[in-house]
Design a protein around this motif. Structure first.
Motif, PDB file in Angstrom:
ATOM      1  N   SER A   7      18.483   6.384   0.090  1.00  0.00           N
ATOM      2  CA  SER A   7      17.527   7.459  -0.168  1.00  0.00           C
ATOM      3  C   SER A   7      16.130   6.952   0.146  1.00  0.00           C
ATOM      4  CB  SER A   7      17.583   7.932  -1.626  1.00  0.00           C
ATOM      5  OG  SER A   7      17.054   6.955  -2.504  1.00  0.00           O
ATOM      6  N   ARG A   8      15.234   7.879   0.420  1.00  0.00           N
ATOM      7  CA  ARG A   8      13.847   7.514   0.699  1.00  0.00           C
ATOM      8  C   ARG A   8      13.213   6.840  -0.509  1.00  0.00           C
ATOM      9  NH1 ARG A   8       8.500   8.819   0.471  1.00  0.00           N
ATOM     10  NH2 ARG A   8       7.331   8.752   2.466  1.00  0.00           N
ATOM     11  N   GLU A   9      13.489   7.359  -1.708  1.00  0.00           N
ATOM     12  CA  GLU A   9      12.860   6.820  -2.909  1.00  0.00           C
ATOM     13  C   GLU A   9      13.307   5.383  -3.176  1.00  0.00           C
ATOM     14  OE1 GLU A   9      10.364   6.218  -5.827  1.00  0.00           O
ATOM     15  OE2 GLU A   9      10.347   7.958  -4.486  1.00  0.00           O
ATOM     16  N   ALA A  10      14.589   5.088  -2.966  1.00  0.00           N
ATOM     17  CA  ALA A  10      15.069   3.720  -3.183  1.00  0.00           C
ATOM     18  C   ALA A  10      14.438   2.770  -2.183  1.00  0.00           C
ATOM     19  CB  ALA A  10      16.594   3.685  -3.070  1.00  0.00           C
ATOM     20  N   GLU A  11      14.372   3.174  -0.931  1.00  0.00           N
ATOM     21  CA  GLU A  11      13.733   2.332   0.085  1.00  0.00           C
ATOM     22  C   GLU A  11      12.249   2.167  -0.215  1.00  0.00           C
ATOM     23  OE1 GLU A  11      13.009   2.212   4.957  1.00  0.00           O
ATOM     24  OE2 GLU A  11      14.480   3.603   4.095  1.00  0.00           O
ATOM     25  N   ARG A  12      11.611   3.240  -0.676  1.00  0.00           N
ATOM     26  CA  ARG A  12      10.189   3.179  -0.992  1.00  0.00           C
ATOM     27  C   ARG A  12       9.912   2.203  -2.134  1.00  0.00           C
ATOM     28  NH1 ARG A  12       6.025   5.381  -3.983  1.00  0.00           N
ATOM     29  NH2 ARG A  12       4.185   6.044  -2.777  1.00  0.00           N
ATOM     30  N   ARG A  13      10.765   2.189  -3.156  1.00  0.00           N
ATOM     31  CA  ARG A  13      10.564   1.253  -4.273  1.00  0.00           C
ATOM     32  C   ARG A  13      10.584  -0.185  -3.790  1.00  0.00           C
ATOM     33  NH1 ARG A  13      13.930   4.936  -7.133  1.00  0.00           N
ATOM     34  NH2 ARG A  13      15.769   3.620  -6.737  1.00  0.00           N
ATOM     35  N   ASP A  14      11.557  -0.513  -2.935  1.00  0.00           N
ATOM     36  CA  ASP A  14      11.627  -1.861  -2.386  1.00  0.00           C
ATOM     37  C   ASP A  14      10.404  -2.153  -1.522  1.00  0.00           C
ATOM     38  OD1 ASP A  14      13.874  -4.139  -1.925  1.00  0.00           O
ATOM     39  OD2 ASP A  14      12.748  -3.845  -0.059  1.00  0.00           O
ATOM     40  N   PHE A  15      10.009  -1.175  -0.756  1.00  0.00           N
ATOM     41  CA  PHE A  15       8.836  -1.292   0.121  1.00  0.00           C
ATOM     42  C   PHE A  15       7.584  -1.607  -0.692  1.00  0.00           C
ATOM     43  CE2 PHE A  15       6.371  -0.109   3.861  1.00  0.00           C
ATOM     44  CZ  PHE A  15       7.266  -0.294   4.902  1.00  0.00           C
ATOM     45  N   VAL A  16       7.374  -0.823  -1.753  1.00  0.00           N
ATOM     46  CA  VAL A  16       6.176  -0.984  -2.575  1.00  0.00           C
ATOM     47  C   VAL A  16       6.178  -2.340  -3.269  1.00  0.00           C
ATOM     48  CG1 VAL A  16       4.987  -0.141  -4.634  1.00  0.00           C
ATOM     49  CG2 VAL A  16       5.781   1.472  -2.894  1.00  0.00           C
ATOM     50  N   ARG A  17       7.323  -2.743  -3.786  1.00  0.00           N
ATOM     51  CA  ARG A  17       7.379  -4.030  -4.488  1.00  0.00           C
ATOM     52  C   ARG A  17       7.064  -5.184  -3.535  1.00  0.00           C
ATOM     53  NH1 ARG A  17      12.344  -6.274  -8.381  1.00  0.00           N
ATOM     54  NH2 ARG A  17      11.214  -8.120  -9.125  1.00  0.00           N
ATOM     55  N   GLY A  18       7.511  -5.080  -2.287  1.00  0.00           N
ATOM     56  CA  GLY A  18       7.183  -6.099  -1.307  1.00  0.00           C
ATOM     57  C   GLY A  18       5.699  -6.143  -1.009  1.00  0.00           C
ATOM     58  N   ILE A  19       5.068  -4.968  -0.883  1.00  0.00           N
ATOM     59  CA  ILE A  19       3.624  -4.914  -0.648  1.00  0.00           C
ATOM     60  C   ILE A  19       2.877  -5.533  -1.823  1.00  0.00           C
ATOM     61  CG2 ILE A  19       1.646  -3.349  -0.444  1.00  0.00           C
ATOM     62  CD1 ILE A  19       3.485  -1.427   1.087  1.00  0.00           C
ATOM     63  N   GLU A  20       3.279  -5.181  -3.016  1.00  0.00           N
ATOM     64  CA  GLU A  20       2.585  -5.685  -4.209  1.00  0.00           C
ATOM     65  C   GLU A  20       2.701  -7.205  -4.320  1.00  0.00           C
ATOM     66  OE1 GLU A  20       3.019  -1.693  -7.045  1.00  0.00           O
ATOM     67  OE2 GLU A  20       4.422  -3.372  -7.277  1.00  0.00           O
ATOM     68  N   ALA A  21       3.847  -7.762  -3.935  1.00  0.00           N
ATOM     69  CA  ALA A  21       4.009  -9.220  -3.988  1.00  0.00           C
ATOM     70  C   ALA A  21       3.040  -9.903  -3.040  1.00  0.00           C
ATOM     71  CB  ALA A  21       5.454  -9.593  -3.649  1.00  0.00           C
ATOM     72  N   ILE A  22       2.860  -9.338  -1.847  1.00  0.00           N
ATOM     73  CA  ILE A  22       1.921  -9.922  -0.879  1.00  0.00           C
ATOM     74  C   ILE A  22       0.489  -9.781  -1.381  1.00  0.00           C
ATOM     75  CG2 ILE A  22       0.966  -9.675   1.450  1.00  0.00           C
ATOM     76  CD1 ILE A  22       3.786  -8.927   2.391  1.00  0.00           C
ATOM     77  N   GLU A  23       0.153  -8.623  -1.911  1.00  0.00           N
ATOM     78  CA  GLU A  23      -1.209  -8.407  -2.408  1.00  0.00           C
ATOM     79  C   GLU A  23      -1.538  -9.369  -3.545  1.00  0.00           C
ATOM     80  OE1 GLU A  23      -1.911  -3.657  -1.452  1.00  0.00           O
ATOM     81  OE2 GLU A  23      -1.043  -4.272  -3.376  1.00  0.00           O
ATOM     82  N   GLU A  24      -0.583  -9.595  -4.435  1.00  0.00           N
ATOM     83  CA  GLU A  24      -0.829 -10.516  -5.545  1.00  0.00           C
ATOM     84  C   GLU A  24      -0.999 -11.947  -5.049  1.00  0.00           C
ATOM     85  OE1 GLU A  24       1.190 -11.886  -9.810  1.00  0.00           O
ATOM     86  OE2 GLU A  24       1.970 -10.148  -8.715  1.00  0.00           O
ATOM     87  N   LEU A  25      -0.261 -12.322  -4.008  1.00  0.00           N
ATOM     88  CA  LEU A  25      -0.337 -13.681  -3.476  1.00  0.00           C
ATOM     89  C   LEU A  25      -1.603 -13.908  -2.662  1.00  0.00           C
ATOM     90  CD1 LEU A  25       1.261 -16.421  -2.934  1.00  0.00           C
ATOM     91  CD2 LEU A  25       1.944 -15.331  -0.773  1.00  0.00           C
ATOM     92  N   THR A  26      -1.945 -12.959  -1.803  1.00  0.00           N
ATOM     93  CA  THR A  26      -3.014 -13.183  -0.814  1.00  0.00           C
ATOM     94  C   THR A  26      -4.303 -12.442  -1.114  1.00  0.00           C
ATOM     95  OG1 THR A  26      -2.393 -11.326   0.628  1.00  0.00           O
ATOM     96  CG2 THR A  26      -1.210 -13.410   0.935  1.00  0.00           C
ATOM     97  N   GLY A  27      -4.224 -11.416  -1.968  1.00  0.00           N
ATOM     98  CA  GLY A  27      -5.387 -10.567  -2.185  1.00  0.00           C
ATOM     99  C   GLY A  27      -5.613  -9.582  -1.055  1.00  0.00           C
ATOM    100  N   GLU A  28      -4.660  -9.483  -0.125  1.00  0.00           N
ATOM    101  CA  GLU A  28      -4.793  -8.608   1.034  1.00  0.00           C
ATOM    102  C   GLU A  28      -3.570  -7.705   1.149  1.00  0.00           C
ATOM    103  OE1 GLU A  28      -5.110 -11.370   4.185  1.00  0.00           O
ATOM    104  OE2 GLU A  28      -7.057 -12.162   3.559  1.00  0.00           O
ATOM    105  N   THR A  29      -3.788  -6.517   1.689  1.00  0.00           N
ATOM    106  CA  THR A  29      -2.690  -5.589   1.939  1.00  0.00           C
ATOM    107  C   THR A  29      -2.111  -5.847   3.323  1.00  0.00           C
ATOM    108  OG1 THR A  29      -3.703  -3.910   0.532  1.00  0.00           O
ATOM    109  CG2 THR A  29      -2.048  -3.159   2.114  1.00  0.00           C
ATOM    110  N   PRO A  30      -0.793  -5.989   3.450  1.00  0.00           N
ATOM    111  CA  PRO A  30      -0.221  -6.270   4.768  1.00  0.00           C
ATOM    112  C   PRO A  30      -0.428  -5.094   5.728  1.00  0.00           C
ATOM    113  CG  PRO A  30       1.514  -5.744   3.192  1.00  0.00           C
ATOM    114  CD  PRO A  30       0.241  -5.884   2.406  1.00  0.00           C
ATOM    115  N   THR A  31      -0.606  -5.424   6.996  1.00  0.00           N
ATOM    116  CA  THR A  31      -0.776  -4.406   8.040  1.00  0.00           C
ATOM    117  C   THR A  31       0.381  -4.409   9.026  1.00  0.00           C
ATOM    118  OG1 THR A  31      -2.056  -5.958   9.392  1.00  0.00           O
ATOM    119  CG2 THR A  31      -3.294  -4.523   7.903  1.00  0.00           C
ATOM    120  N   GLY A  32       1.238  -5.449   8.954  1.00  0.00           N
ATOM    121  CA  GLY A  32       2.350  -5.579   9.883  1.00  0.00           C
ATOM    122  C   GLY A  32       3.677  -5.641   9.153  1.00  0.00           C
ATOM    123  N   PHE A  33       4.743  -5.314   9.871  1.00  0.00           N
ATOM    124  CA  PHE A  33       6.066  -5.198   9.259  1.00  0.00           C
ATOM    125  C   PHE A  33       7.128  -5.715  10.232  1.00  0.00           C
ATOM    126  CE2 PHE A  33       9.961  -2.611   8.628  1.00  0.00           C
ATOM    127  CZ  PHE A  33      10.229  -2.915   7.301  1.00  0.00           C
TER     128      PHE A  33
END
Length: 272
Positions: free
Chosen positions: A92-118
């Motif tokens: 489902s879109r929502e399940a994929e989105r949850r994983d997507f968001v959690r991955g973004i948040e992990a990078i932001e917490e580590l680097t202080g930056e939002t990823p631009t590439g995938f």
């Protein structure tokens, strides 16, 4: 503009094994994080070569020191999901989105930056992936294989129906920096069973010989070509591979009109 060579790493660590249903091989993931990442970062320090690392959130949370070293030494960290599960498997879109968001948040917490590439973690895109990339303002992707030595614009998901021709999707504004499977170290060199098939153990000089041949062909025939290598620390960080990689870096560094670049730099100069 010069030709570019991009060294990219999929730092999957344990996540790659668990998402493939083979947690018994998790020690390979630990080996990649604790032994191979330091070796590779030392190599990049010696050579001054930039690189792009695609890191699942699971890896960042499991090995924060190794992931932090990548960022602290000046290499870009980009999005690779959180769990490393294949995108179509979420259902489902929502399940994929949850994983997507959690991955973004992990990078932001580590680097202080939002990823631009995938880069997709395994398999292909789902019917929702392109929409999610646009929702979170991603600028580029490095998953596709519609080209081999030139970036191109990502398209919407095409349609495949029984008895009907393939219909391509509409073009988007996202840039794809292609990474064909024959430039994936894992598929040629990792000496262990790998889902969904067994992978034979190749010979490092032969693999690098093919990559050198492709680089030469690109320099002779492709204007502003981009050669992207897809490397995995638990494969690329082994002693024989590191030596071959260093020799490859030395050879490329001596070539005129050819330079190493991270993927974001290549995307910035892409003009379509």
């Amino acid at each position: 503009m010069p030709h570019s060579v991009c060294l990219t790493y999929d730092f999957d660590a344990v996540a790659g094994w668990t998402s493939a249903g083979m947690p018994e091989y998790r020690s390979w993931g630990v080996y990649g994080a604790e032994t191979c990442v330091p070796r590779l970062l030392d190599l990049h320090d010696r050579t001054g070569v930039p690189s792009t690392w695609f890191v699942p959130g699971h890896t960042i949370e499991s090995f924060p020191e190794a992931a932090g070293e990548i960022h602290d030494r000046g290499h870009e960290i980009q999005h690779h999901g959180w769990s490393h599960d294949p995108l179509p498997s979420f259902g489902s879109r929502e399940a994929e989105r949850r994983d997507f968001v959690r991955g973004i948040e992990a990078i932001e917490e580590l680097t202080g930056e939002t990823p631009t590439g995938f880069r997709n973690p395994a398999g292909g895109f789902s019917e929702h992936t392109v929409d999610l990339l646009r929702e979170f303002d991603f600028e580029w992707d490095s998953s596709g294989t519609e080209r081999d030595l030139r970036p191109y614009y990502l398209r919407e998901r095409g349609t495949v129906e029984p008895g009907a021709p393939y219909r391509r999707g509409e073009r988007t504004d996202l840039v794809t920096v292609p990474v064909p499977w024959h430039r994936d170290d894992w598929l040629q060199l990792f000496p262990v069973a790998s889902d969904p098939q067994f992978v034979s153990y190749g010979h490092e000089p032969d693999v690098f010989g093919r990559w050198r041949t492709e680089l030469r062909w690109m320099r002779e025939r492709v204007e502003e070509g981009v050669l992207t290598l897809l490397l995995h620390p638990q494969c690329a960080g082994r002693a024989p591979f590191v030596a071959e990689l260093e020799a490859f870096i030395d050879d490329v560094s001596e070539l005129p009109d050819t330079e190493f670049a991270d993927v974001s730099t290549v995307v910035e100069s892409f003009s379509g």
